[in-house]
Design a protein around this motif. Structure first.
Motif, PDB file in Angstrom:
ATOM      1  N   ARG A 111       0.861  -1.181   0.000  1.00  0.00           N
ATOM      2  CA  ARG A 111       0.000   0.000   0.000  1.00  0.00           C
ATOM      3  C   ARG A 111       0.898   1.232   0.000  1.00  0.00           C
ATOM      4  O   ARG A 111       1.772   1.375   0.862  1.00  0.00           O
ATOM      5  N   ASP A 112       0.704   2.138  -0.966  1.00  0.00           N
ATOM      6  CA  ASP A 112       1.569   3.313  -1.031  1.00  0.00           C
ATOM      7  C   ASP A 112       1.021   4.427  -0.143  1.00  0.00           C
ATOM      8  O   ASP A 112       0.008   4.265   0.556  1.00  0.00           O
ATOM      9  N   GLY A 113       1.671   5.577  -0.166  1.00  0.00           N
ATOM     10  CA  GLY A 113       1.291   6.677   0.703  1.00  0.00           C
ATOM     11  C   GLY A 113      -0.063   7.266   0.399  1.00  0.00           C
ATOM     12  O   GLY A 113      -0.645   7.970   1.232  1.00  0.00           O
ATOM     13  N   ASN A 114      -0.589   7.003  -0.787  1.00  0.00           N
ATOM     14  CA  ASN A 114      -1.910   7.505  -1.181  1.00  0.00           C
ATOM     15  C   ASN A 114      -3.017   6.488  -0.936  1.00  0.00           C
ATOM     16  O   ASN A 114      -4.171   6.753  -1.259  1.00  0.00           O
ATOM     17  N   GLY A 115      -2.666   5.325  -0.407  1.00  0.00           N
ATOM     18  CA  GLY A 115      -3.662   4.301  -0.149  1.00  0.00           C
ATOM     19  C   GLY A 115      -3.870   3.322  -1.285  1.00  0.00           C
ATOM     20  O   GLY A 115      -4.654   2.378  -1.146  1.00  0.00           O
ATOM     21  N   SER A 116      -3.190   3.516  -2.416  1.00  0.00           N
ATOM     22  CA  SER A 116      -3.310   2.576  -3.539  1.00  0.00           C
ATOM     23  C   SER A 116      -2.585   1.277  -3.194  1.00  0.00           C
ATOM     24  O   SER A 116      -1.542   1.295  -2.532  1.00  0.00           O
ATOM     25  N   ILE A 117      -3.146   0.146  -3.637  1.00  0.00           N
ATOM     26  CA  ILE A 117      -2.583  -1.169  -3.313  1.00  0.00           C
ATOM     27  C   ILE A 117      -2.123  -1.837  -4.605  1.00  0.00           C
ATOM     28  O   ILE A 117      -2.859  -1.884  -5.596  1.00  0.00           O
ATOM     29  N   TYR A 118      -0.901  -2.357  -4.568  1.00  0.00           N
ATOM     30  CA  TYR A 118      -0.309  -2.976  -5.746  1.00  0.00           C
ATOM     31  C   TYR A 118       0.066  -4.421  -5.448  1.00  0.00           C
ATOM     32  O   TYR A 118       0.517  -4.749  -4.344  1.00  0.00           O
ATOM     33  N   LEU A 119      -0.132  -5.266  -6.448  1.00  0.00           N
ATOM     34  CA  LEU A 119       0.234  -6.678  -6.370  1.00  0.00           C
ATOM     35  C   LEU A 119       1.401  -6.927  -7.319  1.00  0.00           C
ATOM     36  O   LEU A 119       1.255  -6.770  -8.542  1.00  0.00           O
ATOM     37  N   ASP A 185      10.152 -13.975  -6.131  1.00  0.00           N
ATOM     38  CA  ASP A 185       9.964 -13.653  -4.711  1.00  0.00           C
ATOM     39  C   ASP A 185      10.081 -12.153  -4.447  1.00  0.00           C
ATOM     40  O   ASP A 185      10.862 -11.711  -3.591  1.00  0.00           O
ATOM     41  N   PRO A 186       9.297 -11.316  -5.152  1.00  0.00           N
ATOM     42  CA  PRO A 186       9.409  -9.870  -4.918  1.00  0.00           C
ATOM     43  C   PRO A 186       8.899  -9.479  -3.533  1.00  0.00           C
ATOM     44  O   PRO A 186       8.001 -10.110  -2.970  1.00  0.00           O
ATOM     45  N   SER A 187       9.483  -8.434  -2.985  1.00  0.00           N
ATOM     46  CA  SER A 187       9.018  -7.821  -1.736  1.00  0.00           C
ATOM     47  C   SER A 187       9.295  -6.327  -1.869  1.00  0.00           C
ATOM     48  O   SER A 187      10.451  -5.935  -2.091  1.00  0.00           O
ATOM     49  N   VAL A 188       8.258  -5.509  -1.743  1.00  0.00           N
ATOM     50  CA  VAL A 188       8.384  -4.088  -2.058  1.00  0.00           C
ATOM     51  C   VAL A 188       8.133  -3.248  -0.813  1.00  0.00           C
ATOM     52  O   VAL A 188       7.161  -3.459  -0.083  1.00  0.00           O
ATOM     53  N   LEU A 189       9.027  -2.288  -0.567  1.00  0.00           N
ATOM     54  CA  LEU A 189       8.895  -1.335   0.531  1.00  0.00           C
ATOM     55  C   LEU A 189       8.924   0.078  -0.026  1.00  0.00           C
ATOM     56  O   LEU A 189       9.537   0.349  -1.063  1.00  0.00           O
ATOM     57  N   LEU A 190       8.248   0.986   0.667  1.00  0.00           N
ATOM     58  CA  LEU A 190       8.359   2.405   0.357  1.00  0.00           C
ATOM     59  C   LEU A 190       9.460   3.003   1.222  1.00  0.00           C
ATOM     60  O   LEU A 190       9.492   2.796   2.438  1.00  0.00           O
ATOM     61  N   ARG A 191      10.353   3.747   0.590  1.00  0.00           N
ATOM     62  CA  ARG A 191      11.434   4.396   1.322  1.00  0.00           C
ATOM     63  C   ARG A 191      11.709   5.745   0.677  1.00  0.00           C
ATOM     64  O   ARG A 191      12.050   5.815  -0.506  1.00  0.00           O
ATOM     65  N   ASP A 192      11.540   6.803   1.440  1.00  0.00           N
ATOM     66  CA  ASP A 192      11.765   8.161   0.937  1.00  0.00           C
ATOM     67  C   ASP A 192      10.972   8.420  -0.339  1.00  0.00           C
ATOM     68  O   ASP A 192      11.463   9.055  -1.283  1.00  0.00           O
ATOM     69  N   GLY A 193       9.739   7.918  -0.370  1.00  0.00           N
ATOM     70  CA  GLY A 193       8.867   8.144  -1.512  1.00  0.00           C
ATOM     71  C   GLY A 193       9.171   7.295  -2.723  1.00  0.00           C
ATOM     72  O   GLY A 193       8.525   7.462  -3.770  1.00  0.00           O
ATOM     73  N   ASN A 220       8.087   5.200  -9.426  1.00  0.00           N
ATOM     74  CA  ASN A 220       6.698   4.836  -9.710  1.00  0.00           C
ATOM     75  C   ASN A 220       6.479   3.354  -9.447  1.00  0.00           C
ATOM     76  O   ASN A 220       7.416   2.546  -9.552  1.00  0.00           O
ATOM     77  N   PRO A 221       5.238   2.962  -9.152  1.00  0.00           N
ATOM     78  CA  PRO A 221       4.983   1.549  -8.832  1.00  0.00           C
ATOM     79  C   PRO A 221       5.246   0.598  -9.983  1.00  0.00           C
ATOM     80  O   PRO A 221       5.554  -0.577  -9.759  1.00  0.00           O
ATOM     81  N   ASP A 222       5.135   1.090 -11.222  1.00  0.00           N
ATOM     82  CA  ASP A 222       5.338   0.222 -12.380  1.00  0.00           C
ATOM     83  C   ASP A 222       6.651   0.508 -13.103  1.00  0.00           C
ATOM     84  O   ASP A 222       6.831   0.136 -14.248  1.00  0.00           O
ATOM     85  N   GLY A 223       7.572   1.152 -12.412  1.00  0.00           N
ATOM     86  CA  GLY A 223       8.890   1.387 -12.984  1.00  0.00           C
ATOM     87  C   GLY A 223       8.977   2.709 -13.739  1.00  0.00           C
ATOM     88  O   GLY A 223       8.063   3.527 -13.682  1.00  0.00           O
ATOM     89  N   PRO A 224      10.106   2.912 -14.442  1.00  0.00           N
ATOM     90  CA  PRO A 224      11.196   1.941 -14.608  1.00  0.00           C
ATOM     91  C   PRO A 224      12.007   1.758 -13.328  1.00  0.00           C
ATOM     92  O   PRO A 224      12.284   2.726 -12.622  1.00  0.00           O
ATOM     93  N   PHE A 225      12.392   0.517 -13.063  1.00  0.00           N
ATOM     94  CA  PHE A 225      13.196   0.187 -11.895  1.00  0.00           C
ATOM     95  C   PHE A 225      14.666   0.180 -12.292  1.00  0.00           C
ATOM     96  O   PHE A 225      15.046  -0.425 -13.291  1.00  0.00           O
ATOM     97  N   VAL A 226      15.474   0.855 -11.485  1.00  0.00           N
ATOM     98  CA  VAL A 226      16.910   0.977 -11.743  1.00  0.00           C
ATOM     99  C   VAL A 226      17.621  -0.108 -10.956  1.00  0.00           C
ATOM    100  O   VAL A 226      17.449  -0.236  -9.748  1.00  0.00           O
TER     101      VAL A 226
END
Length: 561
Positions: A111-119, A185-193, A220-226
C-alpha cells in the motif's frame, strides 16, 4: 567448523538477543487433497480484514505441486490470521503470448502513501521448458505488477495489470550475473517516496539455495526500476527472507541459509545484528501492521511443509531481548574526509578520490597480492599510488617479485573497508592473497568486541567476492606509550579475539607483536615514528621480513588448490 563456532562465540552479543519462531494452524488454509497453496504474500489490513495472496496450484497442473503454472488466489481473516476464508481467484494467467501467459506466482502486496494497493508477482511465459529449467534463456522468470481495488467487506473488486510486460526481467549482460536466469519472490517497501523492490535472483545452472537477494528502485509503482550492480552484499545466499521497515532503516529476517536478523540504514548495505534464530520459515509473508507497530510478536503465514499437497500455517516470531542497534564497525560507510596531503595523499583530493584510484587498479587485471587496510598499509606505497611511502623500499625489496598492489587508505576503519568491498574494489580483479590489516583507527570509538566483529564481517564479504583468495589477517600492530595506554590495551584485547579466526576457511591469522615490540609488548621506539603508532622505514623493513615467507607459503597453497 569448530573454529567458526569459536569465532562466533567470541563475538556473541552480550545482550543474548535472539529470534524465536512459533508455528500454529491457519484454519481454512490447511491441507486439501489435490490442492497446493504456497508463496503467501505479506498481509495487509483492508477495512476490518487481513488479506493475504498466495499461489494456488491444482492436481493435474504441470509439475504439481510446484508453483510455476499457478494462479494467484486470496483469503481474508477477521481474527488476526487464525481463521481464514478463501475468497477465490485474484489474478489469472495473462493473455496468449504475454510474459505471464503460463503462470503467475510469488505474490507480494504494497500500500503506497496515497492508499493505492499494488500486487507484484513472478511470472513465466509459454516458452518456459521444464526439461531445461536451469540452462535456457527461454526459461526466465520475470516480475509483473497489477493494481488492486477492494470493496468494504474486504472483497477484491479488480486486479488491473499496469504494464503489458514485466517491470523486472533477468539481467541480460551475461550468464554470470546473480540474477541472469530468474527474478522472483518480490518484496516491495516504500522508502523516501520511492519503491524499493527486493527480489531473489538466480543465475544459470544453479540450485535455489545459491540464490541471492537483489534490489531495484523506482519513483513509480510500475517502474522503470533501476538495477544496482550486484546482489545485496550481506544477503547473498539469503533464501526465505522477510523484510520490513524499522527505526528509520530496514530489517530482514533470514531463517535458513545465512540465518540471522539483519539491519540496514540505507536499505542496501546489511549487517547481521542477531545471530541466533530458533525455528525456520518456508516462503514467509508477514503482517505488515504487526511489524510497523513494532508489536511484541510479528505474525504471518508460511508453508507448513512440502508434502504433495502443500498448505499454509500461521507463525509468530518474537524478539527475546532488545533488538540491538548494530555497532558502526558493521555498517558499511563512506568516509567524508578530505585531508589532502595531510593524509599522505600526495595528489590531494578526497577519500572518494583514493577509492576511485583503487577501483581503477582493481579493474585492470588479476594480481598476486593485495594489501588492504588503513594508513599503515597505505604507507607501503606501490604501483599506482600517489601517496607518501616510508615503506616503499621494503615493498620493492620484499614484494617486488610479485604483482602486488596497495589498497590502503589513511584513516580507514572497518566500516570503510566494508563499504569499499561493497562498492566494487574486489568485483573484477582476482588476487591470490589478500593481506588485511585494519582496526587501529576504531580504537577510542569502538570496543575490541565491536572491532573484531567488524573484521569478521570483512572476512565474510571478502570470501563472497574473492572465494578463491587466501587471506592473511594481521593482528593490530603494537601501539601506545605505556601499558596503561588505551590503545595498547585495546589492541591486545582485539588481537586476542582475532586469534579465534585463525583456521577459518582460507584465513590465516598472524600477530606480529613479537617482531615489533619489546618484552613488555610496547612498540620498539627504533621501529616507529614519534606517535608510537605509525612505522618508520626500518619498521617496514622488519614487517616485510616477517610477511614475505607467510605470503609465499599462502601463494603455494593457492597454487596447489
Amino acid at each position: 567448523m569448530l573454529h567458526l563456532a569459536l569465532a562466533l562465540l567470541a563475538l556473541q552479543a552480550p545482550s543474548g538477543a535472539r529470534v524465536v519462531i512459533q508455528r500454529m494452524p491457519a484454519a481454512g488454509l490447511e491441507a486439501v487433497a489435490g490442492v497446493s497453496r504456497r508463496d503467501p504474500s505479506d498481509i495487509l489490513h483492508v477495512g476490518a480484514f487481513d488479506v493475504v495472496f498466495y499461489t494456488r496450484v491444482e492436481l493435474g497442473s504441470v509439475h504439481y505441486p510446484r508453483n510455476y503454472t499457478g494462479r494467484i488466489w486470496y483469503a481474508t481473516s477477521g481474527d488476526g490470521g487464525h481463521i481464514w476464508i478463501e475468497r477465490g481467484l485474484a489474478l489469472d494467467h495473462g493473455k496468449h503470448g504475454s510474459f505471464d501467459s503460463a503462470g503467475v506466482f510469488d505474490p507480494c502486496v504494497l500500500r503506497d502513501g496515497n492508499g493505492s494497493i499494488y500486487l507484484y508477482y513472478a511470472a513465466i511465459g509459454a516458452s518456459f521448458n521444464f526439461r531445461l529449467e536451469a540452462s535456457s534463456r527461454t526459461n526466465s522468470v520475470s516480475v509483473g505488477v497489477a493494481q488492486l481495488s477492494f470493496g468494504k467487506a474486504g472483497e477484491l473488486l479488480r486486479a488491473d495489470r499496469l504494464r503489458a510486460g514485466p517491470v523486472l526481467r533477468p539481467s541480460s549482460k551475461d550468464k554470470r550475473g546473480f540474477d541472469s536466469l530468474r527474478v522472483h519472490d518480490p518484496s516491495v517497501l516504500l522508502r523516501d517516496g520511492q519503491f524499493h523492490l527486493y527480489y531473489q535472483g538466480l543465475p544459470f545452472a544453479t540450485e535455489t539455495d545459491r540464490s541471492a537477494m537483489g534490489l531495484v528502485v523506482s519513483e513509480n509503482p510500475d517502474g522503470p526500476f533501476v538495477r544496482g550492480t550486484a546482489a545485496l552484499p550481506a544477503l547473498a545466499l539469503a533464501h526465505e527472507t522477510v523484510i520490513w521497515p524499522h527505526a528509520g532503516g530496514t530489517l530482514a529476517l533470514v531463517s535458513q541459509s545465512n540465518r540471522g536478523l539483519y539491519w540496514s540504514s540505507d536499505g542496501f548495505h546489511f549487517a547481521r545484528i542477531i545471530e541466533r534464530v530458533e525455528g525456520t520459515l518456508n516462503e514467509p509473508g508477514i503482517a505488515r501492521a504487526s511489524a510497523s507497530q513494532q508489536a511484541s510478536a510479528i505474525w504471518g503465514l508460511h508453508v507448513a511443509r512440502y508434502t504433495p499437497d502443500i498448505y499454509l500455517e500461521r507463525f509468530e516470531f518474537k524478539f527475546m531481548g532488545e533488538i540491538p542497534t548494530p555497532p558502526v564497525t558493521l555498517v558499511p560507510t563512506a568516509s567524508e574526509e578530505n585531508r589532502a596531503a595531510a593524509a599522505g595523499w600526495l595528489a590531494g583530493g578526497s577519500w572518494l578520490d583514493q577509492h576511485a584510484d583503487i577501483l581503477a587498479m582493481a579493474r585492470r587485471r588479476p594480481t598476486d597480492v593485495v594489501l588492504l587496510g588503513d594508513s599503515i598499509t597505505q604507507n607501503w606505497g606501490g604501483p599506482g599510488r600517489q601517496v607518501s611511502a616510508p615503506g616503499k623500499t621494503a615493498f620493492t625489496n620484499y614484494f617486488g617479485d610479485w604483482d602486488a598492489v596497495n589498497y590502503g587508505i589513511s584513516g580507514d576503519r572497518t566500516q570503510h573497508i566494508l563499504w569499499r568491498i561493497d562498492e566494487g574494489e574486489f568485483q573484477r580483479g582476482r588476487s591470490q592473497v589478500v593481506v588485511l590489516l585494519i582496526g587501529t583507527n576504531n580504537i577510542g570509538s569502538d570496543t575490541p568486541h565491536e572491532i573484531a566483529a567488524g573484521i569478521f564481517e570483512i572476512l565474510t564479504r571478502l570470501r563472497r567476492v574473492q572465494p578463491q583468495s587466501e587471506v592473511l589477517l594481521l593482528g593490530l600492530l603494537p601501539r601506545g606509550e605505556n601499558s596503561q595506554d588505551k590503545g595498547y590495551l585495546d589492541a591486545r584485547e582485539t588481537n586476542r579475539l582475532l586469534a579465534a579466526f585463525d583456521g577459518l576457511p582460507r584465513v590465516t591469522f598472524r600477530d606480529l607483536t613479537p617482531q615489533l615490540a619489546g618484552d613488555d609488548g610496547l612498540p620498539l621506539p627504533e621501529l616507529y615514528n614519534a606517535d608510537s603508532l605509525h612505522l618508520a622505514p626500518i619498521g617496514y623493513e622488519t614487517l616485510a621480513k616477517a610477511l614475505q615467507p607467510e605470503i609465499a607459503r599462502l601463494m603455494e597453497i593457492h597454487a596447489g588448490r
